[in-house]
Design an enzyme around this catalytic site. Structure first.
Site, PDB file in Angstrom:
ATOM      1  N   LEU A 170      -1.394 -22.574 -17.092  1.00 17.13           N
ATOM      2  CA  LEU A 170      -0.583 -23.006 -15.950  1.00 17.13           C
ATOM      3  C   LEU A 170      -0.746 -24.485 -15.619  1.00 17.13           C
ATOM      4  CD1 LEU A 170      -1.126 -19.882 -13.655  1.00 17.13           C
ATOM      5  CD2 LEU A 170       0.926 -20.469 -14.946  1.00 17.13           C
ATOM      6  N   HIS A 171      -1.627 -25.194 -16.315  1.00 12.37           N
ATOM      7  CA  HIS A 171      -1.733 -26.652 -16.214  1.00 12.37           C
ATOM      8  C   HIS A 171      -1.952 -27.143 -14.787  1.00 12.37           C
ATOM      9  CE1 HIS A 171       1.034 -25.605 -19.637  1.00 12.37           C
ATOM     10  NE2 HIS A 171      -0.025 -26.101 -20.254  1.00 12.37           N
ATOM     11  N   CYS A 172      -2.741 -26.401 -14.029  1.00 17.07           N
ATOM     12  CA  CYS A 172      -3.063 -26.775 -12.641  1.00 17.07           C
ATOM     13  C   CYS A 172      -1.807 -26.866 -11.768  1.00 17.07           C
ATOM     14  CB  CYS A 172      -3.823 -28.101 -12.582  1.00 17.07           C
ATOM     15  SG  CYS A 172      -5.302 -28.156 -13.604  1.00 17.07           S
ATOM     16  N   ALA A 173      -0.730 -26.214 -12.172  1.00 20.24           N
ATOM     17  CA  ALA A 173       0.538 -26.332 -11.443  1.00 20.24           C
ATOM     18  C   ALA A 173       1.273 -24.992 -11.416  1.00 20.24           C
ATOM     19  CB  ALA A 173       1.407 -27.408 -12.079  1.00 20.24           C
TER      20      ALA A 173
END
Length: 214
Positions: A170-173
């Site tokens: 989720l790439h911190c997003a």
């Protein structure tokens, strides 16, 4: 309503003018488009917004040791504890290198490599690319999924079998992935940079073909 922008993926790549954009604050990290070390970043504050914002980390500043609370002066207000001096020095060296190399030269090379990778990605079976399918209006950062495949397993195989590092998840997003329709599985992110080569881009596409075929 104050507008705060996260420029983690764009600082050093796109020309940004916080004043023209009317930003209250612009946040950036040093280890991506700015070529600095991990663990260093910063916030460009609009003065009146900084004045209204409460500090979010407390600790000794060394500049107002007689106070029991965080001082209100800038930048001490938001810089508690010992500064990351090695990180600051590393980021400064990176910025000096960028200025010497030329930001436009860096951008053109990265876009050229991105176009080559994008062309290869679109030939892969079952590929689901988030965003535009051309380099027009996008950065060389690609989030992809492959029908019926777990992007975490794909990333592990690319690393273990081919020595290629990607970023799954989720790439911190998570909210961005909800908007893209890729939540909760996320996506596999690939992003060539200045130090990538044409041969490495081609190897990456070949590696994905091989992993997807097995």
């Amino acid at each position: 309503m104050p507008l705060v922008v996260d420029c983690a993926q764009t600082a050093g790549i796109l020309s940004l003018d916080a004043e023209k954009l009317g930003l209250a604050a612009l946040c950036f990290t040093g280890h991506k488009g700015l070529f600095g070390p991990q663990g260093i970043g910063g916030i460009l504050w609009k003065p009146d917004f900084a004045e209204k914002t409460e500090w979010f980390v407390e600790g000794g500043t060394g500049s107002f040791s007689h106070l029991e609370l965080q001082p209100d002066t800038m930048p001490d207000k938001f810089e508690a504890g010992t500064p990351n001096l090695p990180g600051i020095a590393g980021l400064l060296a990176a910025l000096d290198w960028m200025e010497e190399t030329g930001i436009e030269n860096i951008r053109r090379r990265e876009e050229s490599l991105g176009a080559l990778l994008l062309e290869g990605l679109l030939t892969l079976p079952g590929v689901q690319l988030s965003g535009r399918k051309t380099m027009d209006g996008r950065l060389p950062v690609f989030a992809v999924n492959f029908e019926g495949r777990d992007n975490g397993i794909l990333a592990a195989r690319l690393s273990d079998e081919w020595g290629i590092e990607t970023r799954p998840g989720l790439h911190c997003a998570p909210l961005a992935h909800k908007t893209l329709g890729t939540f909760p599985g996320g996506a596999l992110r690939l992003s060539p940079g200045w130090f990538s080569t044409v041969d490495e881009i081609r190897k990456t596409v070949d590696a994905l073909k091989a992993v997807l075929a097995s």
